[in-house]
Design an enzyme around this catalytic site. Structure first.
Site, PDB file in Angstrom:
ATOM      1  N   LYS A 187      30.935  37.886  31.680  1.00 36.55           N
ATOM      2  CA  LYS A 187      32.011  37.328  30.860  1.00 36.55           C
ATOM      3  C   LYS A 187      32.463  36.025  31.507  1.00 36.55           C
ATOM      4  O   LYS A 187      33.233  36.007  32.452  1.00 36.55           O
ATOM      5  CB  LYS A 187      33.188  38.316  30.777  1.00 36.55           C
ATOM      6  N   SER A 240      42.161  33.427  40.037  1.00 34.59           N
ATOM      7  CA  SER A 240      43.447  33.322  40.718  1.00 34.59           C
ATOM      8  C   SER A 240      43.804  34.654  41.379  1.00 34.59           C
ATOM      9  O   SER A 240      43.317  35.715  40.990  1.00 34.59           O
ATOM     10  CB  SER A 240      44.543  32.932  39.728  1.00 34.59           C
ATOM     11  N   CYS A 295      38.370  26.302  44.558  1.00 35.58           N
ATOM     12  CA  CYS A 295      39.083  27.254  45.402  1.00 35.58           C
ATOM     13  C   CYS A 295      38.927  26.913  46.877  1.00 35.58           C
ATOM     14  O   CYS A 295      39.671  27.425  47.718  1.00 35.58           O
ATOM     15  CB  CYS A 295      38.615  28.682  45.133  1.00 35.58           C
TER      16      CYS A 295
END
Length: 510
Positions: A187, A240, A295
């Site tokens: 996904k 996140s 990140c």
């Protein structure tokens, strides 16, 4: 405009709709919801993407489940052949994929090629799968008894990947999962979904059987359907920290293995003896590459007081030469992913001033080589940021570089170790003793010594500490193969049929 569902104007636009990829074919699915996919450099909708409902996710999982027995039983040699063929196709057609990344994410073409190259490293690691999935053998542990272990695939595994690396992060996971004998439901982010379908088609071209790699698009509905599906054995996630925590808790509660990589606030400590030109180059490269949507981006420079003024001046000088604009035009930095995200990041600049910081370079009104409606924010430098400010605490995920001034090593180390995040960090120094001490004392999972973005090569695993990682497993490398396989121990004895006898005592080794 909502990023989760198109309005009437967007629906009326004459653009293509991205389908799911299930069982080796494009599938519209049963869901009637779609979302917009933007070209961030233009600020316009370039495509729509279908949003899966639970039935669509179930169809993908069932396709993967049906494909699993045959793929599990496919020889190691044949699985390797597929991965080698995929590696060659991906390398040959990298330009095509890079163009997709730039058109939907906004990163410049050079950065898109870098993303693909790092993903290719993991594909090459997957080609070496036999060395990572073999077991161990102990002969004659007791008279005539041998014990050995084998590593076997889990079954159907789910992957949920973020918008900032639409090719690299899926490539961190599915090549290893598939090489180890699993089947996959991926996904991707609904903001830039085309790369995942492109990769699935390429895997099919490389000889992967239908149903081994499936792609479903969508939002939380699709995510929750994967997390709760009883057939899915494991979940891999990057995103996140709040979502990583949710993924970990929900998937674990449903009996799944989980590797959930969360957010970051990466610090770069610059000591007085550092090469300041090298440090300034590193801060600019690591702070503003991919518009800060990494990140592993350096978002905080901890500058020791004695060299802080000089270092800030050098960073500012280098920022003046950066060119912001359309990633296809040879610029240094592209747009942010959406208008909403651009506005959120820009809001931190105003907040920095309110919190007493000094805005050295303000990127809110940049000169750009691109269309005026693009989601632009130029590189921004903020000095003397207090650690109490949200500008310091939050993962901004944009081109905002904060400078926090510290007295020396001890204060800098203390600030890093007090952070809730523990993803990546770096120290710039010419003192080997200080560097060695830092690598031992810092509570962060990935450390750079005069290296600003310490992303490990593919045969070492990627992952942080604290609120940057939920679950025990990092991604790719040895951790990847361990995560996607389960160990089985076999105790074996082959005896003369006439030998035997009854003994109800606890088994002993003789």
């Amino acid at each position: 405009m909502s990023q989760t569902q198109t309005n009437q104007a967007d629906r009326a636009a004459d653009v293509a709709t991205i389908d799911h990829w299930i069982g080796g074919a494009a599938v519209a699915g049963d869901g009637d919801r779609t979302g917009p996919v933007y070209n961030p450099a233009l600020g316009t909708v370039s495509k729509h993407v279908r949003f899966a409902d639970a039935a669509d996710v179930d169809a993908a999982v069932q396709a993967a489940a049906q494909a699993f027995p045959a793929w599990r039983d496919t020889s190691i040699a044949k699985r390797q052949q597929v991965m080698f063929a995929f590696r060659e196709l991906l390398n040959a057609r990298a330009d095509e994929l890079a163009a997709i990344l730039t058109s939907e994410h906004g990163k410049v073409l050079a950065d898109a090629h870098g993303e693909i190259a790092r993903g290719l490293e993991v594909v090459e690691l997957a080609c070496a799968m036999p060395g990572y999935t073999k077991g161990e053998y102990s002969e004659n542990v007791s008279t005539g008894v041998d014990v050995y272990t084998v590593r076997q695939p889990l079954g159907v595994v789910g992957i949920i990947s973020p918008f900032n690396f639409p090719a690299m992060v899926p490539l961190w996971f599915f090549p290893i999962a598939i090489a180890a004998g699993n089947t996959v439901v991926l996904k991707p982010s609904e903001k830039d979904p085309s790369a995942s379908v492109w990769l699935a088609r390429l895997m099919q071209e490389a000889g992967l059987p239908d149903g081994v790699l499936n792609v479903v698009h969508g939002d939380k509905v699709a995510v929750d359907a994967l997390l709760e599906h009883p057939t899915v054995r494991a979940i891999s996630f990057v995103g996140s920290t709040p979502i990583a925590k949710y993924i970990y808790e929900t998937a674990s509660a449903n009996g799944k293995r989980v590797q959930a990589l969360g957010g970051a606030k990466n610090h770069m400590l610059v000591l007085p003896d550092a090469d300041l030109d090298l440090a300034a180059d590193a801060a600019v490269n690591a702070g503003f590459g991919s518009a800060g949507e990494r990140c592993m981006a350096v978002s905080v420079v901890l500058a020791t007081d004695s060299i802080a003024d000089e270092l800030v001046a050098k960073v500012r000088e280098r920022m003046a030469g950066l060119k912001t604009g359309d990633g296809t035009r040879g610029t240094d930095m592209g747009p942010l992913i959406t208008r909403e995200h651009r506005d959120k990041v820009a809001g931190y600049v105003e907040l920095a001033t309110a919190d007493g910081a000094s805005v050295v370079v303000d990127g809110r009104d940049p000169e750009v080589d691109g269309e005026p409606d693009g989601f632009w924010l130029g590189p921004t430098l903020v000095d003397r940021v207090p650690t109490s400010s949200a500008v310091y605490r939050d993962e901004i995920f944009g081109p905002v570089l904060s400078v926090v001034r510290v007295e020396g090593y001890e204060e800098g180390l203390g600030i890093i170790n007090a952070s809730r995040y523990g993803n990546g960090t770096a120290i710039f120094t010419n003192d080997g003793g200080a560097a060695r001490r830092f690598q031992r004392e810092v509570t962060v999972g990935m450390v750079g010594i005069n290296v600003p973005i310490p992303v490990p090569v593919a045969y070492h695993s990627f992952g942080g500490w604290k609120d940057s990682l939920f679950g025990a497993s990092k991604s790719y490398g040895p951790h990847g193969f361990e995560f996607y396989t389960q160990e089985k121990a076999i105790t074996s004895r082959w005896l003369d049929p006439s030998h035997g006898g009854i003994n109800l005592g606890f088994p002993r080794h003789d």
